[in-house]
Design an enzyme around this catalytic site. Sequence first.
Site, PDB file in Angstrom:
ATOM      1  N   LYS A 146      -8.855  -7.392  -1.960  1.00 54.82           N
ATOM      2  CA  LYS A 146      -9.711  -6.541  -2.792  1.00 54.82           C
ATOM      3  C   LYS A 146     -10.903  -7.432  -3.136  1.00 54.82           C
ATOM      4  CE  LYS A 146     -10.436  -2.888  -5.585  1.00 54.82           C
ATOM      5  NZ  LYS A 146     -10.632  -1.505  -5.110  1.00 54.82           N
TER       6      LYS A 146
ATOM      7  N   THR B 192      -3.284   3.291  -4.162  1.00 55.60           N
ATOM      8  CA  THR B 192      -1.942   3.859  -4.037  1.00 55.60           C
ATOM      9  C   THR B 192      -1.563   4.048  -2.580  1.00 55.60           C
ATOM     10  OG1 THR B 192      -2.257   4.999  -6.153  1.00 55.60           O
ATOM     11  CG2 THR B 192      -0.463   5.769  -4.757  1.00 55.60           C
TER      12      THR B 192
ATOM     13  N   GLY C 246     -14.633   2.394  -4.656  1.00 58.08           N
ATOM     14  CA  GLY C 246     -15.317   3.669  -4.599  1.00 58.08           C
ATOM     15  C   GLY C 246     -15.382   4.191  -3.175  1.00 58.08           C
TER      16      GLY C 246
END
Length: 226
Positions: free
Chosen positions: A38, A18, A120
């Site tokens: 990513k 976000t 994470g």
Amino acid sequence: MSKVYFVTGTDTEIGKTTMSAGLLHKARMSGLSTAAAKPVAAGCERSRDGLRNEDALALQAQCEPAIDYALINPIALEAAIAPHIAAQEEGVPLSCESLAEGCRRVFALDRDLTLVEGAGGWRVPLNDTQTLADLAGTLRLPVIMVVGMRLGCINHALLTAEAIAADGLQLAGWIANRVDPDMSRPDENFATLRQLIKAPCLGLVPWMESPSPDQVAACLDLTPLI
């Protein structure tokens, strides 16, 4: 001159994607070209186009000009568990070197702002000997740290900042993201973090039920990054 950063967090589920989408959106609205990576994502869903990750899709939506999904997320894993465990179970080789190669393909696009989002926290394993911190180190990227504002955040933030420094990387900035609407003394915690973290604060994002990239962007400052 293009700027590239690695985005990490003080834990999982604290809003890395976000915040990354917000940073990219703000850059786009400032007329800058954007890209994102990513490199590995667990918790992907099957679609007609193959495995797709919600976070990677959110980043893809903020890339201008557009970038193919496979370039953004080259390693897509179905199980919503730690990436190294999902990779072992799904028979997918996972290494710092292969992920770095994928990231460099995105860097070659030479966008004004490129973000590489981890998974994470800072020490999430890739295999028996490597972690995502090794990926940031291999690429020699300055780091943006997302702090999930909830009980325990001061300890988690300071330990993460210390680990980044111990690995020889620069903490380019940090974002305070209010993930717990019922957190006690949020202002006092934020003030303590601002005092103790020796890097620019890029913004304080208040609690929002479903924050959109433009809402997050309104709370952020790109100046220390660009």
